[in-house]
Design an enzyme around this catalytic site. Structure first.
Site, PDB file in Angstrom:
ATOM      1  N   ARG A  95      -4.423 -13.534   6.030  1.00 27.91           N
ATOM      2  CA  ARG A  95      -4.326 -13.225   4.604  1.00 27.91           C
ATOM      3  C   ARG A  95      -3.592 -14.300   3.833  1.00 27.91           C
ATOM      4  O   ARG A  95      -2.800 -15.054   4.400  1.00 27.91           O
ATOM      5  CB  ARG A  95      -3.510 -11.931   4.414  1.00 27.91           C
ATOM      6  N   SER A 127     -11.390  -1.591   2.577  1.00 28.24           N
ATOM      7  CA  SER A 127     -11.006  -2.927   3.013  1.00 28.24           C
ATOM      8  C   SER A 127     -12.206  -3.714   3.544  1.00 28.24           C
ATOM      9  O   SER A 127     -13.007  -3.189   4.316  1.00 28.24           O
ATOM     10  CB  SER A 127      -9.950  -2.800   4.100  1.00 28.24           C
ATOM     11  N   LYS A 152       0.816  -1.195   0.000  1.00 31.34           N
ATOM     12  CA  LYS A 152       0.000   0.000   0.000  1.00 31.34           C
ATOM     13  C   LYS A 152       0.865   1.267   0.000  1.00 31.34           C
ATOM     14  O   LYS A 152       0.402   2.343  -0.372  1.00 31.34           O
ATOM     15  CB  LYS A 152      -0.955  -0.012   1.195  1.00 31.34           C
ATOM     16  N   ASP A 210      -7.031  -5.192  -6.432  1.00 32.00           N
ATOM     17  CA  ASP A 210      -6.930  -4.107  -5.443  1.00 32.00           C
ATOM     18  C   ASP A 210      -6.513  -2.719  -5.948  1.00 32.00           C
ATOM     19  O   ASP A 210      -6.972  -1.731  -5.413  1.00 32.00           O
ATOM     20  CB  ASP A 210      -5.965  -4.537  -4.342  1.00 32.00           C
TER      21      ASP A 210
END
Ligand SMILES: Nc1ncnc2c1ncn2[C@@H]1O[C@H](COP(=O)(O)OP(=O)(O)O)[C@@H](O)[C@H]1O
Ligand SMILES: C=C(OP(=O)(O)O)C(=O)O
Ligand SMILES: [Mn+2]
Length: 525
Positions: A315, A232, A195, A251
């Site tokens: 994850r 998210s 990110k 994403d």
């Protein structure tokens, strides 16, 4: 290789493992980092104290000329050049006197828009994560690779002097736009790197007139591209992974004059309560080459996906080719449909609504959802949140910059825009339950195959949203949320409450030029 070693600015570096093959990285992780292998062959690692991003520890260096563009505040925090210099030294010291992993990759599948990014880390599984998530250069590209941005990941060190540095904690994630470097200390969570580069793309691209987006994307058999924006936990990864549509990415994407392009080369899916039947593609992607984070497994490596004892934010990262139906180019044409996802914990919003242009701008700038547990430090149960452009945490520039670009592109390419609520039905969080993936997928199918256009619509009061009365494959009684609540007066009350929250949040845009005053397109009390 020797000139790479000299260019890193580190001292007495041992072996430089540059873009080491995944088998060797896995071996390192198992032998030196306590990693295990799951029964289906995925690497299992723990990310340590941090099992999610740490947004309060994220900073940009305050200097010319980027300080003129950056929207300073709670999200884009300032740090001085001097503090950055200090911590760059700390970070480089941590990475000196040892063997290190250098991973050279691209962010962006468009040759016109991609950036060459170098990651320096001492942790093998992080190097593996980077290879999973970004786009690997060919041998030829690697031979000529010139990093345009370098991240020093010194996660094993911390900032002992954070109080005098004026920082938030011993953890630091700092970006230096002018020097094209970033440093990380104190957190091992690899999502900071993913990110973090996304944040830089969000800085660079609008200055070239291109739109960076926090969305997933896929493409239908007729070549129609769809985008799924959302914060998210709202379903970007789950819903873009569709056996009938080729995945472009889950994403982060850019939209330029040629169309949509993925920034990444891999996916990062949540696995809490992962169910083989509702998400078979993601379930089957968990094999050799994938990395499972913070999951609990038995002695045979069989993962218990319901176990949240380490975190709710468990994850898996995997290269996109773990999903059979994907686009190898990682690109698609101009989108035909855009879906704004939210997971409304209040259970007020309908599962699907069609938005007009003004509403699209209003809901994009509002960026509403209920933040679901675990992805960020300190959030342990869902709370309502408004995050501009469905990704304010990653936007260095003013949200209106992105909104303006989106608005122009929606007009130019005549894109349909819908709001899809994957959140609660039959009551708010605690009373109702989450919308079934089956119903949500049916809503999305009706949008993408165009059959929603044949529905009769009704207007939901206060929000003035157009909701279909019937929809192919969707249980009719869920389409109007009021019908799903037993206690109608409680629904009406909650609806008013959510409407006031929208209205209150949107007031921040009133101080801007009137062209961003989309207030009339939002809820009216
Ligand atoms: N109706 C639904 N639609 C989408 N996801 C759902 C739904 N119900 C439950 N989920 C779960 O919610 C999570 C959505 O997360 P994800 O797709 O990773 O979101 P994002 O990629 O936007 O962060 C997944 O764990 C998924 O299994
Ligand atoms: C990786 C992340 O993305 P998402 O939760 O949207 O999948 C994150 O927010 O850290
Ligand atoms: Mn995701």
């Amino acid at each position: 290789m020797s000139n790479i070693k000299d260019s890193l600015g580190l001292e007495n570096v041992g072996i430089v493992h540059r873009n080491l093959d995944v088998d060797s990285l896995i071996k390192f992780a198992i032998e030196k980092e306590g990693a295990k292998v799951s029964s289906t062959g995925a690497l299992m690692i723990d990310t340590g104290i941090f099992t999610g991003r740490s947004p309060k520890d994220k900073f940009f260096v305050n200097q010319d000329p980027s300080n003129k563009y950056i929207a300073w505040g709670e999200i884009n925090r300032k740090v001085s050049k001097e503090v950055y210099g200090d911590l760059l030294k700390t970070s480089k010291k941590q990475l000196s006197n040892k063997d290190i992993f250098v991973t050279d990759v691209y962010c962006g599948s468009s040759l016109d828009s991609r950036r060459a990014v170098r990651f320096i880390t001492e942790v093998a599984w992080q190097a593996h994560f980077i290879q999973n998530m970004f786009i690997l250069p060919t041998q030829e590209e690697l031979a000529n690779f010139k990093p345009e941005f370098t991240i020093y990941n010194a996660c094993k060190t911390v900032d002992m002097a954070y109080v005098s540095h004026g920082l938030h904690s011993e953890v630091y994630v700092i970006f230096n736009v002018e020097e094209n470097t970033a440093i990380i200390g104190g957190t091992w969570y690899a999502g900071e790197m993913k990110k973090g580069v996304f944040s830089m793309m969000n800085y660079w691209l609008p200055l070239e007139g291109k739109l960076p987006m926090h969305c997933s994307a896929n493409i239908g058999k007729d070549g129609d591209t769809a985008l799924f924006f959302g914060l998210s936990g709202t379903g970007k990864t789950t819903l873009s992974t569709d056996p009938n549509r080729a995945l472009i990415g889950d994403d982060e994407h850019g939209w330029d004059d040629k169309g949509v392009f993925n920034f990444e080369g891999g996916c990062y899916a949540k696995v809490i309560n992962l169910d083989k039947d509702s998400e078979p593609e993601i379930f089957n992607a968990i094999k050799k080459g994938a990395i499972l984070e913070n999951v609990v497994a038995d002695e045979n490596g069989v993962v218990d996906f319901t176990d949240k004892s380490k975190t709710e934010n468990t994850r898996v990262s995997y290269p996109i080719d773990h999903i059979e139906n994907h686009t190898p180019t990682l690109r698609g044409g101009h989108p035909k449909n855009i879906i704004f996802l939210c997971a409304d914990a209040f259970g007020v919003l309908p599962p699907v609504a069609k938005l007009d242009k003004q509403q699209a701008m209003y809901y994009f700038l509002s960026g509403y959802t209920a933040k679901v547990a675990g992805t960020e430090r300190g959030i342990n149960e869902p709370i309502a949140t408004f995050s501009s452009c469905f990704g304010e945490a990653f936007l260095p520039l003013n949200p209106t910059v992105y909104a303006e670009l989106l608005g122009k592109k929606i007009d130019k390419h005549n894109v349909n825009v819908y709001l899809v609520n994957t959140g609660w039905t039959g009551g708010a969080y605690g009373v109702g339950k989450r919308m079934s993936i089956k119903n949500t997928r049916a809503c999305i199918n009706a949008i993408l195959d165009g059959s929603i256009e044949d529905s009769e619509f009704e207007t939901m009061s206060i929000f003035n949203l157009s909701i279909p009365k019937t929809l192919k494959g969707v249980d009719t009684e869920v389409l109007n949320p009021r019908n799903t609540w037993q206690d109608k007066s409680s629904y009406d009350e909650t609806k008013t409450k959510l409407a006031s929250m929208y209205i209150e949040n949107f007031k921040k845009y009133l101080t801007l030029e009137s062209e961003y005053d989309f207030t009339a397109a939002g809820p009216n009390l």
